[in-house]
Design an enzyme around this catalytic site. Structure first.
Site, PDB file in Angstrom:
ATOM      1  N   CYS A   1      29.881  38.594  36.430  1.00  0.00           N
ATOM      2  CA  CYS A   1      28.745  37.678  36.439  1.00  0.00           C
ATOM      3  C   CYS A   1      28.942  36.594  35.378  1.00  0.00           C
ATOM      4  O   CYS A   1      29.581  36.829  34.361  1.00  0.00           O
ATOM      5  CB  CYS A   1      27.410  38.359  36.161  1.00  0.00           C
TER       6      CYS A   1
ATOM      7  N   ARG B   1      33.830  34.434  37.893  1.00  0.00           N
ATOM      8  CA  ARG B   1      33.360  35.707  37.343  1.00  0.00           C
ATOM      9  C   ARG B   1      32.544  36.514  38.347  1.00  0.00           C
ATOM     10  O   ARG B   1      32.203  37.671  38.102  1.00  0.00           O
ATOM     11  CB  ARG B   1      32.477  35.448  36.110  1.00  0.00           C
TER      12      ARG B   1
ATOM     13  N   TRP C   1      28.117  39.100  40.390  1.00  0.00           N
ATOM     14  CA  TRP C   1      29.031  40.035  41.056  1.00  0.00           C
ATOM     15  C   TRP C   1      28.298  41.362  41.048  1.00  0.00           C
ATOM     16  O   TRP C   1      28.091  41.961  39.994  1.00  0.00           O
ATOM     17  CB  TRP C   1      30.347  40.120  40.265  1.00  0.00           C
TER      18      TRP C   1
ATOM     19  N   ASN D   1      24.050  39.938  32.400  1.00  0.00           N
ATOM     20  CA  ASN D   1      25.401  40.345  32.796  1.00  0.00           C
ATOM     21  C   ASN D   1      25.634  41.689  32.122  1.00  0.00           C
ATOM     22  O   ASN D   1      25.442  41.807  30.925  1.00  0.00           O
ATOM     23  CB  ASN D   1      26.376  39.269  32.286  1.00  0.00           C
ATOM     24  N   GLY D   2      26.011  42.717  32.890  1.00  0.00           N
ATOM     25  CA  GLY D   2      26.248  44.029  32.295  1.00  0.00           C
ATOM     26  C   GLY D   2      25.503  45.102  33.073  1.00  0.00           C
ATOM     27  O   GLY D   2      25.064  44.860  34.202  1.00  0.00           O
TER      28      GLY D   2
ATOM     29  N   GLU E   1      54.089  42.589  41.338  1.00  0.00           N
ATOM     30  CA  GLU E   1      53.216  41.430  41.165  1.00  0.00           C
ATOM     31  C   GLU E   1      53.144  40.619  42.469  1.00  0.00           C
ATOM     32  O   GLU E   1      52.066  40.180  42.882  1.00  0.00           O
ATOM     33  CB  GLU E   1      53.713  40.584  39.982  1.00  0.00           C
TER      34      GLU E   1
ATOM     35  N   LYS F   1      49.664  40.009  44.564  1.00  0.00           N
ATOM     36  CA  LYS F   1      49.158  38.671  44.897  1.00  0.00           C
ATOM     37  C   LYS F   1      48.855  38.588  46.391  1.00  0.00           C
ATOM     38  O   LYS F   1      47.832  38.070  46.807  1.00  0.00           O
ATOM     39  CB  LYS F   1      50.184  37.579  44.544  1.00  0.00           C
TER      40      LYS F   1
ATOM     41  N   GLU G   1      45.685  40.641  47.296  1.00  0.00           N
ATOM     42  CA  GLU G   1      44.376  40.204  46.809  1.00  0.00           C
ATOM     43  C   GLU G   1      43.924  38.875  47.373  1.00  0.00           C
ATOM     44  O   GLU G   1      42.729  38.665  47.534  1.00  0.00           O
ATOM     45  CB  GLU G   1      44.293  40.215  45.278  1.00  0.00           C
TER      46      GLU G   1
ATOM     47  N   HIS H   1      63.744  57.271  49.668  1.00  0.00           N
ATOM     48  CA  HIS H   1      63.022  58.527  49.417  1.00  0.00           C
ATOM     49  C   HIS H   1      61.665  58.537  50.111  1.00  0.00           C
ATOM     50  O   HIS H   1      60.787  59.300  49.747  1.00  0.00           O
ATOM     51  CB  HIS H   1      62.855  58.743  47.909  1.00  0.00           C
TER      52      HIS H   1
ATOM     53  N   LYS I   1      37.063  37.683  38.398  1.00  0.00           N
ATOM     54  CA  LYS I   1      38.191  37.498  37.491  1.00  0.00           C
ATOM     55  C   LYS I   1      38.132  38.412  36.274  1.00  0.00           C
ATOM     56  O   LYS I   1      39.135  38.913  35.815  1.00  0.00           O
ATOM     57  CB  LYS I   1      38.242  36.050  37.035  1.00  0.00           C
TER      58      LYS I   1
HETATM   59  C1  F6R Z   1      45.383  39.919  39.613  1.00  0.00           C
HETATM   60  C2  F6R Z   1      44.435  39.887  38.535  1.00  0.00           C
HETATM   61  C3  F6R Z   1      43.956  41.174  37.955  1.00  0.00           C
HETATM   62  C4  F6R Z   1      43.930  41.056  36.427  1.00  0.00           C
HETATM   63  C5  F6R Z   1      43.300  42.295  35.798  1.00  0.00           C
HETATM   64  C6  F6R Z   1      43.311  42.234  34.299  1.00  0.00           C
HETATM   65  O1  F6R Z   1      45.727  38.640  40.021  1.00  0.00           O
HETATM   66  O2  F6R Z   1      44.027  38.849  38.125  1.00  0.00           O
HETATM   67  O3  F6R Z   1      44.749  42.238  38.358  1.00  0.00           O
HETATM   68  O4  F6R Z   1      45.238  40.875  35.987  1.00  0.00           O
HETATM   69  O5  F6R Z   1      41.976  42.436  36.243  1.00  0.00           O
HETATM   70  O6  F6R Z   1      42.578  41.149  33.826  1.00  0.00           O
HETATM   71  P1  F6R Z   1      42.725  40.642  32.340  1.00  0.00           P
HETATM   72  O7  F6R Z   1      44.114  40.124  32.189  1.00  0.00           O
HETATM   73  O8  F6R Z   1      41.688  39.582  32.192  1.00  0.00           O
HETATM   74  O9  F6R Z   1      42.481  41.815  31.456  1.00  0.00           O
END
Ligand code: F6R
Length: 606
Positions: free
Chosen positions: A2, A27, A74, A100-101, A479, A483, A486, A502, A601
């Protein structure tokens, strides 16, 4: 999760709040709302969906008023409905609150509040009523009394119609920044909404409550003791937080990488000495020599950067290094002591699991350093030291440039330790020179954006994919796969090349393509054999290979060449084509690249 924005000053609040919400949309983006103080009461509008839906509901009108709060949500407690969207009201609309929380004891509080008609299913509305129940003409006092009863976390802004020239802000576990302007103040979950107006900010700490008026900010702890806060200058600028002509923030941030990589290493490497100097390590050389073990703790993409770091610490510094996913760390009785150096790695610096891991590591006596992007964030402040990665604002939900810069900083730390242990000047110089050459090599890859887009076009029909890499390129495969999942919502798995036989090889068929990183390093021949095994199962292959390796093309349906570099540095380059591949897949599949479904995020809940 949020995002919260607040404004109090002489300007019209609505445009500032809406612009701020757009900046914070990363957020959370399932609903949004705004509340503006007006002479005859508090105007409020809310909407399910993104900020633009809220803007649509305002029908081009700008509710008048110079004091207001806003929120982008969120969902945690209560579904995605307009009734659950913030700001929430109490006292017949006289009090509004954006939160937020999570209020953990909201059921208990609800019982105590007795006969209240709730309009939402949220814990936040209970908090609004609790504050209202304590209100006797002083909003800050009422907020403080209510917070004394709350278990949980909050970033909070509250207004009351009877005190129209005041916003109360409070924080415990959810960030809040106050921006200081000329006869005006901004409040937000991070500094990006205020970058266009001011660079002078103060970060609220946990357990602090601020009374914010146009000309003054007074901060108190929960025991009502006044606190003097430091004002800090934010280095980020507003331009960095805009798309600058790119279709999406994610694409812009992928293209930012050469520049921000330079920002990360500038002034931190010494070419002649062949070493790095990161002051944030906060250890003397003797103490550094005494470190016996390194632990890297992070979530998601940051944990894949950590995996690259493990190779670097072990190879360059001969230091045993473990990588932990933060959400698991606390629950496995980790063995830590003062000879263990823990790095917590986080773009946002607010990830709840990473923060909890940091606190646990501190409790167990380890030395804890942060590798963080967001300046002044909670993890940055709670660690015993550490380094900012200088990636600038990363606003797309999917992390790209922060990953690269995390890898960069981990390499620098490993080099710094390595030079005290086993790395010679000559090897150190080779590493530094290789690092300095990275930005230009990144540009070479970015120039192939159109070619990668054309390749992505031929993969959109597949539902599943496998990503393979070995050694330092295994985290790159992880990674690349993350990507794709997501943002394009395409199922994919990542495996070390040698593990394929395996189990996962059973999945391969003409309908199950493989993306493999097969650059020229010590595992090249092994990886090449794995790709032969894939070809024998008729799966389509998309290879990331080293420039000049013409032979490998016979094993590829599609191929992107990347410049040669030292093996440990390969993830800095090899990840980029995979970021672009996921990006173009998502665009072609019509997905919301910057705001993928169900994600936010900054994951500030466990
Ligand atoms: C993937 C992504 C998430 C963050 C994870 C950690 O693209 O963005 O997997 O890497 O939530 O977030 P931070 O780095 O903010 O702790």
């Amino acid at each position: 999760m949020c995002g919260i924005v607040g404004y109090i000053g002489d300007k019209q609040a609505t445009p500032i709040l809406l612009k701020g919400l757009r900046r914070l949309e990363y957020r959370g983006y399932d609903s949004a709302g705004i509340a503006i103080m007006q002479p005859d009461g508090i105007f409020r509008e809310r909407s399910v969906g993104k900020i633009e839906k809220l803007v649509g509901k305002l029908q081009g009108q700008t509710p008048e008023g110079t004091v207001g709060i806003a929120h982008t949500r969120w969902a945690t407690h209560g579904g995605v409905t307009e009734a659950n969207a913030h700001p929430h009201t109490a006292a017949d609309g006289d009090l509004v609150l954006a939160h937020n929380g999570i209020i953990e004891n909201y059921r208990e509080l609800k019982k105590e509040l007795g006969d209240v008609k709730y309009k939402s299913e949220t814990d936040s509305e209970v908090l609004a009523h609790l504050i209202a129940s304590f209100y006797e003409g002083d909003l800050r006092k009422a907020v403080m009394k209510a917070l004394a009863r709350v278990r949980g976390t909050y970033g909070l802004v509250v207004m009351h119609r009877k005190e129209p020239e005041k916003i109360i802000a409070a924080r415990l576990g959810s960030p809040l920044v106050i921006g200081i302007g000329d006869h005006e103040h901004y409040i937000a979950s991070d500094p990006t909404p205020m970058l266009a107006y001011t660079k002078r900010v103060t970060f609220l700490d946990d357990g602090e409550v601020a009374e914010v008026t146009k000309d003054n900010v007074q901060t108190f702890n929960l025991k009502d003791k006044a606190i003097t806060k430091h004002i800090e200058e934010i280095e980020w600028n507003d331009e960095q937080a805009q798309k600058q002509g790119f279709a999406h923030f994610m694409l812009k941030e992928i293209f930012d990488q050469p520049t921000v990589f330079e920002d990360a290493i500038r002034g931190r490497v010494e070419a002649e000495e062949g070493t790095a100097h990161l002051g944030g390590i906060n250890l003397t050389e003797k103490e550094m020599r005494n470190i016996k073990r390194v632990m890297l703790i992070a979530c998601g993409t940051a944990s894949y950067a950590a995996m690259v770091g493990k190779y670097a610490f072990e190879r360059l510094a001969e230091l045993p290094c473990e990588v932990d996913v933060a959400s698991e760390f606390r629950y496995r009785d980790p063995i830590l002591d003062e000879q263990t150096l823990v790095f917590v790695i986080s773009q946002s610096g607010e990830t709840a699991d990473t923060l909890a891991a940091l606190r646990e590591a501190k409790r167990k006596g380890a030395k804890v350093r942060g590798i963080i992007n967001v300046i002044g964030s909670t993890i940055a402040r709670e660690a015993h030291g550490g380094t900012y990665i200088h990636a600038g604002p990363e606003l797309a939900v999917a992390s790209t440039k922060a990953y690269t810069n995390m890898v960069a900083i981990l390499l620098l730390y490993a080099l710094q330790f390595g030079r005290l242990r086993r790395v010679t000047v000559a090897t150190g110089q080779r590493i530094v020179n290789a690092l300095l050459a990275i930005p230009e090599k990144m540009q070479t890859i970015l120039k192939q954006n159109d070619a990668i887009e054309a390749i992505a076009d031929t993969y959109t029909r597949y539902q599943d994919m496998l990503f393979l890499g070995r050694g330092v390129n295994f985290p790159v495969a992880l990674e690349g796969s993350l990507k794709l999942k997501e943002i394009a919502y395409v199922h994919s798995e990542a495996y070390p090349g040698g593990e394929m036989k395996h189990g996962p090889i059973a999945l391969l068929s003409e309908d199950f393509p493989v993306v493999a990183i097969v650059t020229k390093n010590q595992l090249y021949d092994k990886m090449r054999s794995n790709i032969e095994e894939i070809r024998a199962r008729k799966a389509k292959t998309f290879l990331i290979a080293t420039e000049g390796d013409a032979d490998i093309a016979e094993l590829a349906n599609d191929i992107i060449y990347v410049p040669n570099t030292m093996e440990l540095l390969e993830p800095l380059l090899n990840t980029i084509p995979l970021q672009l591949f996921a990006y173009h897949m998502a665009v072609k599949l019509g997905k919301d690249v910057d705001r993928p479904r169900n994600l936010a995020k900054s994951v500030t809940v466990e």
